[in-house]
Design an enzyme around this catalytic site. Structure first.
Site, PDB file in Angstrom:
ATOM      1  N   CYS A   1       2.831  33.326  10.772  1.00  0.00           N
ATOM      2  CA  CYS A   1       3.381  33.846  12.019  1.00  0.00           C
ATOM      3  C   CYS A   1       3.565  32.703  13.001  1.00  0.00           C
ATOM      4  CB  CYS A   1       2.479  34.949  12.557  1.00  0.00           C
ATOM      5  SG  CYS A   1       2.438  36.319  11.392  1.00  0.00           S
ATOM      6  N   GLU A   2       4.665  32.021  12.817  1.00  0.00           N
ATOM      7  CA  GLU A   2       4.964  30.752  13.483  1.00  0.00           C
ATOM      8  C   GLU A   2       6.270  30.277  12.852  1.00  0.00           C
ATOM      9  OE1 GLU A   2       4.768  28.061  15.869  1.00  0.00           O
ATOM     10  OE2 GLU A   2       2.681  28.682  15.749  1.00  0.00           O
TER      11      GLU A   2
ATOM     12  N   GLU B   1       0.834  -1.211   0.000  1.00  0.00           N
ATOM     13  CA  GLU B   1       0.000   0.000   0.000  1.00  0.00           C
ATOM     14  C   GLU B   1       0.861   1.252   0.000  1.00  0.00           C
ATOM     15  OE1 GLU B   1      -2.355  -1.504   3.410  1.00  0.00           O
ATOM     16  OE2 GLU B   1      -0.899  -0.353   4.565  1.00  0.00           O
TER      17      GLU B   1
HETATM   18  C1  LIG Z   1       0.310   6.120   5.485  1.00  0.00           C
HETATM   19  C2  LIG Z   1       0.124   4.692   5.255  1.00  0.00           C
HETATM   20  C3  LIG Z   1       0.698   4.084   4.133  1.00  0.00           C
HETATM   21  C4  LIG Z   1       1.541   4.828   3.125  1.00  0.00           C
HETATM   22  O1  LIG Z   1       2.781   5.199   3.607  1.00  0.00           O
HETATM   23  P1  LIG Z   1       3.819   5.924   2.621  1.00  0.00           P
HETATM   24  O2  LIG Z   1       5.008   6.148   3.431  1.00  0.00           O
HETATM   25  O3  LIG Z   1       3.188   7.186   2.140  1.00  0.00           O
HETATM   26  O4  LIG Z   1       4.047   5.014   1.471  1.00  0.00           O
HETATM   27  C5  LIG Z   1       0.434   2.755   3.942  1.00  0.00           C
HETATM   28  N1  LIG Z   1      -0.340   2.042   4.805  1.00  0.00           N
HETATM   29  C6  LIG Z   1      -0.899   2.603   5.889  1.00  0.00           C
HETATM   30  C7  LIG Z   1      -1.756   1.774   6.787  1.00  0.00           C
HETATM   31  C8  LIG Z   1      -0.679   3.921   6.161  1.00  0.00           C
HETATM   32  O5  LIG Z   1      -1.230   4.475   7.246  1.00  0.00           O
END
Ligand SMILES: *Cc1c(COP(=O)(O)O)cnc(C)c1O
Length: 402
Positions: free
Chosen positions: A328-329, A259
């Protein structure tokens, strides 16, 4: 993306503006998809990185699924054309009612808490399959903010609690079809991935109904020139090999899922800003731009490095600048950068802005969120209008009592 095209986009739509390149998104997707040799993988794009519906439609057209972390993301994905069966829902600390809503939409549920697993079993028994997010307790990733698999992390069910998972699973007859891990971002080392994978393989013997394993993400992309990046071909080859062996011992061919978020969209995005002021102080020359941490929070939040170029003056003499925003930070986009001489009115391009740029933007200081533009097959298209003043108070309720 060609600088003259970027300058044209800036002049047509103004700044600050996020610009994305569809060809680069496709290139990254294909590269990862092909990194595992003959082993077919299923990629679920982690949409929290960048969720404009046009980007989602583009990625859907590749045949990918999505990974969603909220019910709202699920709705956005469905709206963009994903089938519910292509959506993996990986929530953390959400109400069980939200999980029920997700089940009723037909998406795949990834469970990362024992109490949720129990509720899930009570509610659905074996009628709805699920996946379990395991925390393998390996320290992975670039820094402690983006490493989510370590011992103190709130994510996942500990690998040491597999026996407990098993008891709940058997008691409620829950069908666990997938095991998942996502240990964090910016993993360079194939061995870190493999160590996590080995732990999931071991755990798998407790789960007889598996159909897939999901190894999450964490592929690192290049931020600086010469940066070490994840060698996805090398990781792909190693994982494909170890996965094949595992499937043989498990007794069934399983699907291999990932993913990726950042890997797919980070390098496809450029953030265009305009220099409002050049300010010489006793120690530094600041280039102050018409944006800041409200639109690109990563430098301040993660100490992340984004390469910056002055695309208006590519032949100007190189000088040292700190590029800062108007908020502003604490609001530095890049410390001590060697840029071609910066003049007020110049357009700066900030790279690696595709992932966690717009999606983490906000309205702090009552600033409007930027526009988004997609470059596709040589033409540019506005895919999100710049916000307007009204967007700042749209949901306010006016009291007549003062
Ligand atoms: C954020 C996230 C990803 C993606 O991570 P990247 O570093 O953007 O590739 C994949 N799986 C889950 C469950 C996430 O929370």
């Amino acid at each position: 993306m060609d600088n003259s095209l970027l300058l044209e986009v800036a002049s047509v739509y103004g700044t600050p503006t996020y610009v994305y390149d569809s060809a680069k998104i496709k290139e990254q997707y294909d590269r990862l998809n092909n990194a595992f040799g003959t082993k077919k993988v299923k990629l679920h794009y982690a949409m929290k990185a960048l969720n404009n519906s046009n980007i989602l439609k583009l990625i859907h057209s590749f045949g990918a699924g999505v990974d969603a972390v909220s019910i709202e993301e699920i709705h956005l994905a469905i709206r963009a054309g994903f089938e519910s069966s292509q959506i993996m829902y990986t929530p953390n600390c959400v109400a069980f009612s939200e999980i029920k809503d997700a089940v009723s939409l037909g998406v795949y549920i990834n469970i990362d808490n024992l109490s949720i697993l129990e509720k899930f079993g009570n509610e659905y028994g074996n009628s709805v399959p699920c996946c379990i997010r395991i925390n393998p307790h390996i320290m992975a990733g670039g820094n402690s903010n983006i490493s989510v698999g370590h011992i103190d992390s709130k994510f996942g069910i500990s690998i040491h609690q597999v026996r407990h998972i098993e008891r709940i699973m058997k008691h409620h007859n829950i069908r666990v079809e997938g095991l998942h891990m996502h240990t964090g971002s910016d993993i360079i080392d194939a061995d870190v991935f493999l160590r996590g994978a080995e732990l999931l393989y071991e755990a798998a013997s407790h789960f007889p109904d598996l159909i897939f394993m999901d190894f999450g993400s964490g592929f690192k992309v290049g931020y600086r020139e010469g940066d070490i990046v994840t060698d996805v071909e090398s990781i792909g080859q190693k994982i494909a090999g170890s996965f094949e062996k595992f499937c043989t011992s498990y007794g069934r061919e399983l699907e291999l899922w990932f993913e990726p978020g950042k890997y797919i969209v980070s390098e496809a995005g450029v953030f265009l800003v305009e220099v409002n002021v050049v300010k010489q102080t006793t120690s530094t020359v600041f280039a102050g731009v018409n944006s800041g941490q409200n639109h690109l929070i990563r430098p301040m939040f993660y100490n992340s490095y984004h390469r910056i170029e002055n695309i208006s003056n590519p032949n100007g003499e190189k000088k040292l600048y700190s590029v800062v925003g108007y908020i502003c930070e604490s609001d530095t986009l890049g410390y001590d950068r060697l840029l071609n001489e910066v003049r007020e009115g110049d357009i700066l391009a900030i790279y690696n802005a595709g992932a966690y740029g717009f999606s983490m933007s906000n309205q702090y200081n009552a600033r409007l969120r930027p526009a988004e533009v997609l470059i596709h097959e040589g033409a540019y298209h506005l895919i999100r209008k710049r916000e307007e003043l009204e967007d700042l108070y749209r949901n306010e309720v006016q009291l007549d009592i003062f």
